[in-house]
Design a protein around this motif. Structure first.
Motif, PDB file in Angstrom:
ATOM      1  N   GLY A  13       0.733  -1.270  -0.266  1.00 14.01           N
ATOM      2  CA  GLY A  13       0.086   0.169   0.075  1.00 14.01           C
ATOM      3  C   GLY A  13       0.679   1.350  -0.037  1.00 14.01           C
ATOM      4  O   GLY A  13       0.321   2.323   0.511  1.00 14.01           O
ATOM      5  N   TRP A  14       2.209   1.121  -0.582  1.00 16.77           N
ATOM      6  CA  TRP A  14       3.047   2.281  -0.439  1.00 16.77           C
ATOM      7  C   TRP A  14       2.766   3.032  -1.861  1.00 16.77           C
ATOM      8  O   TRP A  14       2.461   2.248  -2.912  1.00 16.77           O
ATOM      9  CB  TRP A  14       4.506   2.039  -0.234  1.00 16.77           C
ATOM     10  CG  TRP A  14       4.881   1.614   1.129  1.00 16.77           C
ATOM     11  CD1 TRP A  14       3.597   1.418   2.152  1.00 16.77           C
ATOM     12  CD2 TRP A  14       5.886   1.051   1.553  1.00 16.77           C
ATOM     13  NE1 TRP A  14       4.334   0.767   3.313  1.00 16.77           N
ATOM     14  CE2 TRP A  14       5.659   0.603   2.954  1.00 16.77           C
ATOM     15  CE3 TRP A  14       7.065   0.643   1.128  1.00 16.77           C
ATOM     16  CZ2 TRP A  14       6.655  -0.008   3.837  1.00 16.77           C
ATOM     17  CZ3 TRP A  14       8.124   0.408   1.673  1.00 16.77           C
ATOM     18  CH2 TRP A  14       7.918  -0.012   3.232  1.00 16.77           C
ATOM     19  N   VAL A  15       2.953   4.313  -1.949  1.00 20.02           N
ATOM     20  CA  VAL A  15       2.664   5.199  -3.034  1.00 20.02           C
ATOM     21  C   VAL A  15       4.340   5.173  -3.807  1.00 20.02           C
ATOM     22  O   VAL A  15       5.162   5.108  -3.175  1.00 20.02           O
ATOM     23  CB  VAL A  15       2.353   6.656  -2.608  1.00 20.02           C
ATOM     24  CG1 VAL A  15       2.301   7.370  -4.023  1.00 20.02           C
ATOM     25  CG2 VAL A  15       1.109   6.602  -2.146  1.00 20.02           C
ATOM     26  N   THR A  16       4.183   4.868  -5.185  1.00 23.19           N
ATOM     27  CA  THR A  16       5.563   5.192  -6.016  1.00 23.19           C
ATOM     28  C   THR A  16       5.273   6.261  -7.010  1.00 23.19           C
ATOM     29  O   THR A  16       4.312   6.693  -7.418  1.00 23.19           O
ATOM     30  CB  THR A  16       5.463   3.770  -6.840  1.00 23.19           C
ATOM     31  OG1 THR A  16       4.662   3.568  -7.508  1.00 23.19           O
ATOM     32  CG2 THR A  16       5.728   2.530  -5.879  1.00 23.19           C
ATOM     33  N   PRO A  48      13.977   4.932 -12.786  1.00 24.73           N
ATOM     34  CA  PRO A  48      13.875   4.083 -11.811  1.00 24.73           C
ATOM     35  C   PRO A  48      12.674   3.979 -10.796  1.00 24.73           C
ATOM     36  O   PRO A  48      12.238   5.050 -10.743  1.00 24.73           O
ATOM     37  CB  PRO A  48      15.257   3.947 -11.289  1.00 24.73           C
ATOM     38  CG  PRO A  48      15.603   5.160 -11.501  1.00 24.73           C
ATOM     39  CD  PRO A  48      14.936   5.661 -12.577  1.00 24.73           C
ATOM     40  N   LEU A  49      12.371   2.931 -10.153  1.00 28.83           N
ATOM     41  CA  LEU A  49      11.150   3.119  -9.244  1.00 28.83           C
ATOM     42  C   LEU A  49      11.556   3.463  -8.031  1.00 28.83           C
ATOM     43  O   LEU A  49      12.462   3.463  -7.491  1.00 28.83           O
ATOM     44  CB  LEU A  49      10.767   1.527  -8.956  1.00 28.83           C
ATOM     45  CG  LEU A  49       9.475   1.372  -8.322  1.00 28.83           C
ATOM     46  CD1 LEU A  49       8.301   2.000  -8.725  1.00 28.83           C
ATOM     47  CD2 LEU A  49       9.240  -0.059  -7.725  1.00 28.83           C
ATOM     48  N   ARG A  50      10.672   4.521  -7.656  1.00 24.65           N
ATOM     49  CA  ARG A  50      11.147   5.270  -6.393  1.00 24.65           C
ATOM     50  C   ARG A  50       9.644   5.182  -5.578  1.00 24.65           C
ATOM     51  O   ARG A  50       8.558   5.229  -5.900  1.00 24.65           O
ATOM     52  CB  ARG A  50      11.537   6.862  -6.574  1.00 24.65           C
ATOM     53  CG  ARG A  50      12.695   6.955  -7.688  1.00 24.65           C
ATOM     54  CD  ARG A  50      13.124   8.123  -7.734  1.00 24.65           C
ATOM     55  NE  ARG A  50      13.674   8.917  -6.199  1.00 24.65           N
ATOM     56  CZ  ARG A  50      14.913   8.758  -5.690  1.00 24.65           C
ATOM     57  NH1 ARG A  50      15.767   7.841  -6.369  1.00 24.65           N
ATOM     58  NH2 ARG A  50      15.450   9.283  -4.578  1.00 24.65           N
ATOM     59  N   LEU A  51       9.982   5.315  -4.191  1.00 20.87           N
ATOM     60  CA  LEU A  51       8.853   5.179  -3.155  1.00 20.87           C
ATOM     61  C   LEU A  51       8.884   6.744  -2.548  1.00 20.87           C
ATOM     62  O   LEU A  51       9.688   7.390  -2.399  1.00 20.87           O
ATOM     63  CB  LEU A  51       9.453   4.284  -1.852  1.00 20.87           C
ATOM     64  CG  LEU A  51       9.558   2.965  -2.340  1.00 20.87           C
ATOM     65  CD1 LEU A  51      10.101   2.164  -1.285  1.00 20.87           C
ATOM     66  CD2 LEU A  51       8.295   2.232  -3.031  1.00 20.87           C
ATOM     67  N   VAL A  52       7.492   7.306  -2.680  1.00 20.41           N
ATOM     68  CA  VAL A  52       7.334   8.644  -2.214  1.00 20.41           C
ATOM     69  C   VAL A  52       7.277   8.240  -0.515  1.00 20.41           C
ATOM     70  O   VAL A  52       6.584   7.545  -0.010  1.00 20.41           O
ATOM     71  CB  VAL A  52       5.662   8.798  -2.564  1.00 20.41           C
ATOM     72  CG1 VAL A  52       5.378  10.219  -1.973  1.00 20.41           C
ATOM     73  CG2 VAL A  52       5.633   9.100  -4.090  1.00 20.41           C
TER      74      VAL A  52
END
Length: 202
Positions: A27-30, A35-39
């Protein structure tokens, strides 16, 4: 009648699998794109420090609190809003006057997403690191557990005084600041003297 042959299925891009794991399982926002990053700042904030300084602070974390390694730096997950508290907390702990290699990433920020457990490293995953390959990329030392409410195990300032089951952010920050200062002193002592003057001469 000509039989229809289904089109070959495209392989699942590792970055898509990663995004699905972070968004659907945790349930984490990306952040859109690669490249893939997490908010950060929504479900969690992150404390970032040299790995040798942050290592000792892990004892203040709950068993389910995530920890990642990115190159020579360690990232510890803390409660959302902790990044805003860090400057005042360092001042209160009397660390504010010193320059410490400790930063908090919170609202408006993002971090590189570590490879989820089970996603193989290979050419496709290396591409997402800009051709640099997995070396120096973010990896989990302690991955979050899907299905668990990770936020409940994160260090928070509200834990001061023993309320609730979350670890105390104050103890965590104080330990990290102490270790960052020790690392800074050790590195300073290891630097060769740059002055041309000889000790004992005017």
């Amino acid at each position: 009648m000509v039989p229809t042959v289904p089109l070959p299925r495209r392989p699942v891009d590792p970055s898509d699998r990663m995004r699905q794991w972070y968004e659907n399982e945790l349930g984490w926002v990306t952040v859109p794109g690669s490249p893939l990053r997490l908010v950060t700042g929504l479900r969690f904030d992150v404390l970032d420090a040299p790995a040798e300084a942050a290592f000792a602070a892990r004892r203040h974390l709950a068993p389910g609190s995530p920890v990642a390694l990115c190159g020579e730096r360690m990232r510890l997950w803390v409660a959302a809003g902790s990044a805003d508290e860090l400057p005042g907390l360092l001042d209160w702990l009397e660390w504010g006057a010193l320059t410490l290699d400790l930063r908090a990433i919170g609202a408006g920020g993002s971090i590189e997403a570590p490879l989820p457990p089970g996603v193989p490293e290979g050419p496709l995953t290396a591409d997402r690191f800009g051709g640099s390959g997995p070396q120096g990329a973010a990896v989990w030392l302690r991955p979050p557990e899907p299905g668990c409410k990770v936020e409940l195990s994160l260090p928070t300032l509200s834990a001061l005084g023993g309320g609730g089951g979350a670890p105390d952010l104050v103890r965590l920050v104080d330990t990290m600041a102490t270790q960052c200062h020790r690392v800074r002193l050790r590195r300073a002592c290891a630097q060769p003297l740059t002055s041309s003057r000889t000790w004992g001469r005017p």
